[in-house]
Design a protein around this motif. Structure first.
Motif, PDB file in Angstrom:
ATOM      1  N   SER A   3       0.832  -1.203   0.000  1.00 53.46           N
ATOM      2  CA  SER A   3       0.000   0.000   0.000  1.00 53.46           C
ATOM      3  C   SER A   3       0.868   1.255   0.000  1.00 53.46           C
ATOM      4  O   SER A   3       0.474   2.280  -0.551  1.00 53.46           O
ATOM      5  CB  SER A   3      -0.968  -0.013   1.175  1.00 53.46           C
ATOM      6  OG  SER A   3      -0.269  -0.080   2.390  1.00 53.46           O
ATOM      7  N   ASP A   6       1.713   1.805  -3.575  1.00 59.46           N
ATOM      8  CA  ASP A   6       0.519   2.309  -4.255  1.00 59.46           C
ATOM      9  C   ASP A   6       0.328   3.791  -3.970  1.00 59.46           C
ATOM     10  O   ASP A   6      -0.022   4.568  -4.869  1.00 59.46           O
ATOM     11  CB  ASP A   6      -0.728   1.544  -3.817  1.00 59.46           C
ATOM     12  CG  ASP A   6      -0.772   0.120  -4.343  1.00 59.46           C
ATOM     13  OD1 ASP A   6      -0.077  -0.185  -5.334  1.00 59.46           O
ATOM     14  OD2 ASP A   6      -1.500  -0.700  -3.740  1.00 59.46           O
ATOM     15  N   GLU A   7       0.536   4.181  -2.719  1.00 62.63           N
ATOM     16  CA  GLU A   7       0.388   5.583  -2.350  1.00 62.63           C
ATOM     17  C   GLU A   7       1.409   6.440  -3.081  1.00 62.63           C
ATOM     18  O   GLU A   7       1.058   7.506  -3.613  1.00 62.63           O
ATOM     19  CB  GLU A   7       0.540   5.764  -0.843  1.00 62.63           C
ATOM     20  CG  GLU A   7       0.396   7.213  -0.404  1.00 62.63           C
ATOM     21  CD  GLU A   7       0.495   7.375   1.095  1.00 62.63           C
ATOM     22  OE1 GLU A   7      -0.187   6.644   1.830  1.00 62.63           O
ATOM     23  OE2 GLU A   7       1.267   8.240   1.533  1.00 62.63           O
ATOM     24  N   VAL A  46      -5.063   7.120   8.628  1.00 62.43           N
ATOM     25  CA  VAL A  46      -5.804   6.640   7.455  1.00 62.43           C
ATOM     26  C   VAL A  46      -5.115   7.210   6.225  1.00 62.43           C
ATOM     27  O   VAL A  46      -5.004   8.429   6.064  1.00 62.43           O
ATOM     28  CB  VAL A  46      -7.281   7.078   7.512  1.00 62.43           C
ATOM     29  CG1 VAL A  46      -8.024   6.621   6.270  1.00 62.43           C
ATOM     30  CG2 VAL A  46      -7.948   6.546   8.767  1.00 62.43           C
ATOM     31  N   ARG A  47      -4.624   6.349   5.358  1.00 60.19           N
ATOM     32  CA  ARG A  47      -3.794   6.751   4.223  1.00 60.19           C
ATOM     33  C   ARG A  47      -4.560   6.817   2.906  1.00 60.19           C
ATOM     34  O   ARG A  47      -4.028   7.314   1.920  1.00 60.19           O
ATOM     35  CB  ARG A  47      -2.637   5.758   4.058  1.00 60.19           C
ATOM     36  CG  ARG A  47      -1.850   5.449   5.293  1.00 60.19           C
ATOM     37  CD  ARG A  47      -1.045   6.565   5.852  1.00 60.19           C
ATOM     38  NE  ARG A  47      -0.200   7.207   4.864  1.00 60.19           N
ATOM     39  CZ  ARG A  47       0.468   8.330   5.111  1.00 60.19           C
ATOM     40  NH1 ARG A  47       0.409   8.888   6.289  1.00 60.19           N
ATOM     41  NH2 ARG A  47       1.197   8.893   4.181  1.00 60.19           N
ATOM     42  N   ASP A  48      -5.794   6.333   2.874  1.00 65.07           N
ATOM     43  CA  ASP A  48      -6.522   6.165   1.624  1.00 65.07           C
ATOM     44  C   ASP A  48      -6.632   7.448   0.800  1.00 65.07           C
ATOM     45  O   ASP A  48      -6.574   7.393  -0.431  1.00 65.07           O
ATOM     46  CB  ASP A  48      -7.929   5.626   1.875  1.00 65.07           C
ATOM     47  CG  ASP A  48      -7.924   4.228   2.449  1.00 65.07           C
ATOM     48  OD1 ASP A  48      -6.881   3.549   2.366  1.00 65.07           O
ATOM     49  OD2 ASP A  48      -8.963   3.812   2.995  1.00 65.07           O
ATOM     50  N   PHE A  49      -6.793   8.580   1.444  1.00 70.06           N
ATOM     51  CA  PHE A  49      -7.041   9.814   0.728  1.00 70.06           C
ATOM     52  C   PHE A  49      -5.836  10.743   0.684  1.00 70.06           C
ATOM     53  O   PHE A  49      -5.937  11.867   0.204  1.00 70.06           O
ATOM     54  CB  PHE A  49      -8.243  10.546   1.336  1.00 70.06           C
ATOM     55  CG  PHE A  49      -9.492   9.718   1.264  1.00 70.06           C
ATOM     56  CD1 PHE A  49     -10.146   9.528   0.060  1.00 70.06           C
ATOM     57  CD2 PHE A  49      -9.997   9.102   2.388  1.00 70.06           C
ATOM     58  CE1 PHE A  49     -11.286   8.752  -0.023  1.00 70.06           C
ATOM     59  CE2 PHE A  49     -11.142   8.322   2.335  1.00 70.06           C
ATOM     60  CZ  PHE A  49     -11.791   8.141   1.117  1.00 70.06           C
TER      61      PHE A  49
END
Length: 69
Positions: A3, A6-7, A46-49
C-alpha cells in the motif's frame, strides 16, 4: 505491491496531473511542493485519501501563487 508503493504511485500521478494543469510552473517546483505536502501527512493513520489531499493542497498553493516562494 504494498500500500505504501501504491500511495507513492498515486502521489506521482497527482504530480503529473498538476504539471499538466500548471505548465507555467517548473516541474521541479511542483515536485517540491508535492513532497512537502506529502511529508505533512506522514503521521496520518488513514492513508486512503492522502494522494487526493496532497493534490488538493498543492493545487491550492499554485492557484494562490505560492509557486514563486
Amino acid at each position: 505491491m504494498t500500500s505504501d508503493e501504491d500511495e507513492l504511485i498515486a502521489v506521482q500521478h497527482a504530480a503529473d496531473r498538476l504539471a499538466e494543469r500548471f505548465p507555467h510552473v517548473a516541474r521541479e517546483r511542483i515536485d517540491e511542493l508535492v513532497r512537502a505536502h506529502h511529508a505533512g501527512y506522514a503521521g496520518a493513520a488513514v492513508r486512503d485519501f492522502v494522494p487526493v489531499l496532497v493534490e488538493h493542497d498543492v493545487r491550492r498553493d499554485l492557484i494562490a501563487g505560492l509557486d514563486a516562494v
